[in-house]
Design an enzyme around this catalytic site. Structure first.
Site, short mmCIF file in Angstrom:
data_model
loop_
_atom_site.label_atom_id
_atom_site.label_comp_id
_atom_site.label_asym_id
_atom_site.label_seq_id
_atom_site.Cartn_x
_atom_site.Cartn_y
_atom_site.Cartn_z
N HIS A 20 2.66 2.28 -7.54
CA HIS A 20 3.60 3.41 -7.49
C HIS A 20 4.99 2.83 -7.20
O HIS A 20 5.24 2.35 -6.10
CB HIS A 20 3.18 4.40 -6.40
CG HIS A 20 1.87 5.05 -6.71
ND1 HIS A 20 1.78 6.24 -7.41
CD2 HIS A 20 0.59 4.66 -6.45
CE1 HIS A 20 0.49 6.57 -7.55
NE2 HIS A 20 -0.25 5.63 -6.99
N ASP A 263 -2.95 -0.10 -5.91
CA ASP A 263 -2.49 1.26 -5.55
C ASP A 263 -1.32 1.16 -4.57
O ASP A 263 -1.20 1.98 -3.66
CB ASP A 263 -3.63 2.12 -5.00
CG ASP A 263 -3.31 3.61 -5.05
OD1 ASP A 263 -2.27 3.98 -5.64
OD2 ASP A 263 -4.10 4.41 -4.50
O1 DOR Z 1 -2.76 7.11 -1.16
C1 DOR Z 1 -2.28 7.49 -2.21
N1 DOR Z 1 -0.97 7.37 -2.48
N2 DOR Z 1 -3.09 8.06 -3.10
C2 DOR Z 1 -2.60 8.66 -4.21
O2 DOR Z 1 -3.37 9.17 -4.97
C3 DOR Z 1 -1.16 8.72 -4.46
C4 DOR Z 1 -0.46 7.63 -3.78
C5 DOR Z 1 1.02 7.86 -3.72
O3 DOR Z 1 1.62 8.21 -4.75
O4 DOR Z 1 1.61 7.68 -2.65
ZN ZN Z 2 -4.86 7.74 -6.89
ZN ZN Z 3 -2.34 5.59 -7.17
#
Ligand code: DOR
Ligand code: ZN
Ligand code: ZN
Length: 382
Positions: A20, A263
């Site tokens: 992200h 992630d």
């Molecule tokens: O922990 C998470 N953070 N899970 C997600 O699905 C989205 C992500 C975020 O965009 O911060």
């Molecule tokens: Zn996710």
């Molecule tokens: Zn994610």
């Protein structure tokens, strides 16, 4: 190899299939410059960015802007993922063909958990006709409800709303059946439970065209870490039990898991210093993922397997050619120092998220040089 007096192990530049980077719209958390510099420092030559930005990446013009800007920066390569549905609302499919033409690398509503079964079926059929993969954040929103951590003895002891393992496995079971029906390539993101992993293992044995990834935090941390009420450990899907973590590691060994994805989910320190109920979900890890995994699991998995999970495995998920170090290939490579011990020091992160659940932990396997298309994207100490 020895370069200018420094030694190291050369591997293809790592591929991050799940980060992200927050641009556009949430640049106080991260932007392309900080996120892609952080990725290069983590040994990555290529990053697939998630589209849950503001606005959502559901418009071909945004995909083009992101790609052009990233190319000018000269850090890791960016391959933006685009939203599967307009606004990631889970109702109406985005213009997938136009998004692909603009350079989108895959389609996902990651960050939301709301595609209904019919929309996912249509999306898989459409993406498949374009030879593109769809990836899913597989949690059932109604079972997850307002849970802020894994539902179990720790959430009960702390009196916090829980998110049960079944919220993941129920959704993975559904999504596997939709992949079986459509015969379209489906990727399951950040598997966190033994049960869901087992469903993927069986689906693969049946020939369902499915891949999956696991994150470093689900392998190295558990719900026990929430006992201090520290929202740094708040993430979705949540940190689970040590039995789940052990099962995920077996999934890496036996080939059920195709790739390690971070992630990487940067937030501001003040957001993560809030209480567990109101802090946002997410753990940043792009700068420590490889050394963390190498230090903890090289003995179990071996270097070759570990590198595969960070390179060819990720490429296979995306439908890309395997990265290579053959003469004539673009010089996307990373030099790893497998010996020098160095503690995780968040204040030195390129990422704007200068905190880490692994702060102070002594790791080996740090990247010392990352070359992207023959140019230095990162050099330690420079
Ligand atoms: O922990 C998470 N953070 N899970 C997600 O699905 C989205 C992500 C975020 O965009 O911060
Ligand atoms: Zn996710
Ligand atoms: Zn994610």
């Amino acid at each position: 190899v020895t370069l200018d007096g420094g030694g190291g192990t050369i591997v293809p530049a790592l591929i991050e299939l799940h980060a992200h980077l927050r641009e556009p719209g949430q640049e106080e958390k991260e932007d392309l410059a900080s996120g892609l510099a952080a990725a290069a420092a983590g040994g990555y030559g290529t990053v697939v960015s998630m589209p849950n930005t503001s606005p959502v990446v559901d418009d071909p013009a945004i995909v083009r802007q992101l790609a052009e800007k990233a190319a000018r920066l000269g850090f890791a390569r960016l391959r933006p993922a685009a939203a599967l549905t307009k606004g990631q609302q889970g109702k109406e499919l985005a213009e997938l063909a136009l998004l692909k033409d603009a350079g989108a690398a895959m389609f996902t509503d990651d960050g939301r958990t709301n595609e209904d079964a019919r929309v996912l079926r249509l999306g898989l059929e459409y993406a498949s006709s374009l030879d593109m993969v769809v990836s899913v954040h597989a949690e059932d929103a109604t079972l997850r409800a307002d849970g802020v951590m894994h539902e179990g003895e720790v959430s009960e002891a702390l009196g916090l709303p829980g998110n049960p393992a079944e919220a993941e496995s129920a959704r993975v079971a559904r999504d596997i059946e939709i992949a079986r029906l459509t015969k379209a390539r489906l990727h399951v993101q950040h598997l966190s439970t033994a049960r869901a992993l087992d469903l993927v293992r069986r689906a693969k044995a049946d020939g369902v065209p499915i891949t999956c990834e696991v994150c470093p935090h689900h392998l190295t941390l558990t719900h026990e870490h929430l006992r201090g009420f520290d929202a740094q450990y708040k993430v979705a899907p949540p940190l689970r039990t040590s039995e789940d973590a052990a099962a995920l590691l077996r999934g890496l060994s036996d080939g059920t898991v195709d790739a390690v994805g971070t992630d990487h989910a940067p937030h501001t320190s003040s957001e993560k210093e809030r209480d567990l109920l109101t802090a946002p979900f997410g753990i940043p890890s792009i700068e420590v993922a490889f050394p963390l995994m190498y230090t903890r699991f090289a003995d179990t998995l071996g270097l070759q397997k570990l590198v595969d999970l960070f390179t060819s495995g990720a490429a296979r998920v995306m439908g890309w050619d395997a990265p290579t170090l053959e003469p004539g290939a673009p010089a996307d490579l990373t030099i790893l120092d497998l010996d020098t011990e160095r503690a995780v020091e968040p204040s030195t992160f390129r990422s704007k998220a200068k905190f880490s659940p692994w702060a102070g932990e002594v790791l080996r396997g740090w990247p010392t040089l990352t070359l992207v298309a023959g140019r230095v994207a990162f050099q330690r100490g420079a």
